[in-house]
Design a protein around this motif. Structure first.
Motif, PDB file in Angstrom:
ATOM      1  N   ASP A  39       0.885  -1.169  -0.029  1.00 17.37           N
ATOM      2  CA  ASP A  39       0.166  -0.158   0.071  1.00 17.37           C
ATOM      3  C   ASP A  39       0.863   1.291   0.116  1.00 17.37           C
ATOM      4  N   ILE A  40       1.977   1.244   0.820  1.00 20.05           N
ATOM      5  CA  ILE A  40       2.790   2.285   1.027  1.00 20.05           C
ATOM      6  C   ILE A  40       3.346   2.671  -0.533  1.00 20.05           C
ATOM      7  N   TYR A  41       4.029   1.339  -1.285  1.00 21.73           N
ATOM      8  CA  TYR A  41       4.675   1.550  -2.424  1.00 21.73           C
ATOM      9  C   TYR A  41       3.648   2.036  -3.535  1.00 21.73           C
ATOM     10  N   ASN A  42       2.572   1.627  -3.481  1.00 26.45           N
ATOM     11  CA  ASN A  42       1.514   1.946  -4.375  1.00 26.45           C
ATOM     12  C   ASN A  42       1.346   3.717  -4.108  1.00 26.45           C
ATOM     13  N   TRP A  43       1.172   4.109  -2.981  1.00 21.42           N
ATOM     14  CA  TRP A  43       1.148   5.633  -2.814  1.00 21.42           C
ATOM     15  C   TRP A  43       2.159   6.450  -3.284  1.00 21.42           C
ATOM     16  N   LEU A  44       3.325   5.791  -3.136  1.00 20.37           N
ATOM     17  CA  LEU A  44       4.456   6.503  -3.311  1.00 20.37           C
ATOM     18  C   LEU A  44       4.495   6.711  -4.998  1.00 20.37           C
ATOM     19  N   ILE A  45       4.262   5.739  -5.643  1.00 19.18           N
ATOM     20  CA  ILE A  45       4.150   5.797  -7.217  1.00 19.18           C
ATOM     21  C   ILE A  45       2.995   6.267  -7.810  1.00 19.18           C
ATOM     22  N   LYS A  46       2.029   6.828  -6.991  1.00 15.06           N
ATOM     23  CA  LYS A  46       0.933   7.119  -7.762  1.00 15.06           C
ATOM     24  C   LYS A  46       0.971   8.253  -8.758  1.00 15.06           C
ATOM     25  N   ASP A  47       2.005   9.067  -8.645  1.00 13.91           N
ATOM     26  CA  ASP A  47       1.962  10.313  -9.607  1.00 13.91           C
ATOM     27  C   ASP A  47       3.058   9.808 -10.994  1.00 13.91           C
ATOM     28  N   LEU A  48       3.190   8.466 -10.959  1.00 14.45           N
ATOM     29  CA  LEU A  48       4.153   8.254 -12.119  1.00 14.45           C
ATOM     30  C   LEU A  48       3.248   7.700 -13.206  1.00 14.45           C
ATOM     31  N   ASP A  49       3.720   7.833 -14.543  1.00 17.70           N
ATOM     32  CA  ASP A  49       3.022   7.384 -15.673  1.00 17.70           C
ATOM     33  C   ASP A  49       3.557   5.805 -15.698  1.00 17.70           C
ATOM     34  N   GLY A  50       2.604   5.051 -15.628  1.00 19.63           N
ATOM     35  CA  GLY A  50       3.171   3.548 -15.911  1.00 19.63           C
ATOM     36  C   GLY A  50       3.884   2.962 -14.721  1.00 19.63           C
ATOM     37  N   LYS A  51       4.500   1.748 -14.763  1.00 18.37           N
ATOM     38  CA  LYS A  51       4.939   1.283 -13.543  1.00 18.37           C
ATOM     39  C   LYS A  51       6.392   1.135 -13.816  1.00 18.37           C
ATOM     40  N   LEU A  52       7.227   1.020 -12.617  1.00 14.89           N
ATOM     41  CA  LEU A  52       8.389   0.928 -12.542  1.00 14.89           C
ATOM     42  C   LEU A  52       9.024  -0.603 -12.948  1.00 14.89           C
ATOM     43  N   ALA A  53      10.121  -0.546 -13.798  1.00 14.77           N
ATOM     44  CA  ALA A  53      10.756  -1.762 -14.392  1.00 14.77           C
ATOM     45  C   ALA A  53      11.648  -2.343 -13.224  1.00 14.77           C
ATOM     46  N   ILE A  54      11.888  -3.713 -13.116  1.00 16.98           N
ATOM     47  CA  ILE A  54      12.658  -4.370 -12.220  1.00 16.98           C
ATOM     48  C   ILE A  54      13.860  -5.339 -13.249  1.00 16.98           C
ATOM     49  N   LEU A  55      14.807  -5.310 -12.741  1.00 13.92           N
ATOM     50  CA  LEU A  55      15.941  -6.019 -13.507  1.00 13.92           C
ATOM     51  C   LEU A  55      16.015  -7.666 -12.798  1.00 13.92           C
ATOM     52  N   GLY A  56      15.657  -7.731 -11.847  1.00 11.21           N
ATOM     53  CA  GLY A  56      15.747  -9.064 -11.155  1.00 11.21           C
ATOM     54  C   GLY A  56      14.805  -9.205 -10.072  1.00 11.21           C
ATOM     55  N   PRO A  57      14.421 -10.359  -9.821  1.00 10.10           N
ATOM     56  CA  PRO A  57      13.553 -10.614  -8.740  1.00 10.10           C
ATOM     57  C   PRO A  57      13.900 -10.273  -7.184  1.00 10.10           C
ATOM     58  N   SER A  58      15.097  -9.708  -7.350  1.00 11.53           N
ATOM     59  CA  SER A  58      15.585  -9.296  -5.798  1.00 11.53           C
ATOM     60  C   SER A  58      15.304  -7.800  -5.651  1.00 11.53           C
TER      61      SER A  58
END
Length: 241
Positions: A39-58
């Motif tokens: 929930d905190i993560y979703n609130w922190l990125i609420k103003d971003l267009d699109g989703k953040l990418a990840i380069l690995g599962p860690s």
């Protein structure tokens, strides 16, 4: 000699217990924050267009732990301050102990204020500026790791730096420092704050300036607060004598 050694061991044991209690509180808040981290993560990125990418599962685990850790640090500050106060209280006078205890809520509130300043004001300005530089030339793709590392560098230091006025007020109240010393050390402190600003910000001039100015203003505010507290302290000493 044996009594001194026994007294020292007793103090070290008490210090160990205070540290353990603080660490237990930190772990409790860390686990609690991790429960609500999505929930905190979703609130922190609420103003971003699109989703953040990840380069690995860690990567996402690292991001979640960082978010939880910052929340845990903020929540643990009053506990750590209270445990510190309980440890040093026997060495303080009754008045000094009372003053120190009343500063505990301020530490927490100023830490949150610093975090809010970094996240709500400084972070968007710097991010928009750097994004504008790349528009038309590069295709920006934010990874979760880099994005939150960048956010952390621009927010967490301000949580601690915003406590400067309160620390100065407290030390002035105890007579450890005074506004004359702070004014005399202005050039050296300015240099130290500028170095700190350069270290915690991305390598561009705009970011450095946006961080340096608030820190220098904080120092000047600290001097002003120290003058007020120092004047009141002198008046109270004169009235008592």
């Amino acid at each position: 000699m044996e009594n001194k050694n026994a007294h020292l061991i007793e103090h070290l044991e008490e210090l160990r217990q205070r540290i353990i209690r603080t660490l237990i509180a930190f772990l409790f808040f860390l686990i609690l924050a991790f429960v609500f981290v999505e929930d905190i993560y979703n609130w922190l990125i609420k103003d971003l267009d699109g989703k953040l990418a990840i380069l690995g599962p860690s990567d996402i685990l690292w991001v979640y732990m960082v978010i939880s850790g910052v929340c845990a640090i903020a929540a643990t500050i009053p506990v750590a301050a209270y445990q510190t106060w309980r440890f040093v209280a026997p060495a303080l006078t009754k008045e000094e102990s009372r003053v120190a205890f009343h500063f505990i809520p301020g530490l927490f509130l100023l830490f949150l204020t610093g975090i809010a300043f970094g996240y709500l004001i400084l972070f968007p300005i710097v991010l928009n500026y750097l994004t504008t530089l790349s528009s038309g030339h590069f295709e920006a793709m934010f990874t979760a790791d880099r994005y939150f590392r960048f956010m952390l560098h621009l927010t967490l230091p301000f949580g601690f730096l915003f406590e400067m006025p309160l620390v100065v007020m407290f030390l002035t109240r105890l007579g450890i420092i005074n506004p004359m010393r702070l004014a005399k050390a202005r050039k050296l402190c300015y240099f130290a704050l500028i170095v700190v600003s350069i270290l915690i910000t991305p390598p561009d001039l705009i970011s450095d300036v946006l961080v340096i100015i608030p820190l220098l203003l904080l120092y000047e505010v600290s001097i002003t607060i120290s003058k007020v507290v120092y004047r009141k302290r002198l008046i109270s000493e004169v009235s008592v004598s």
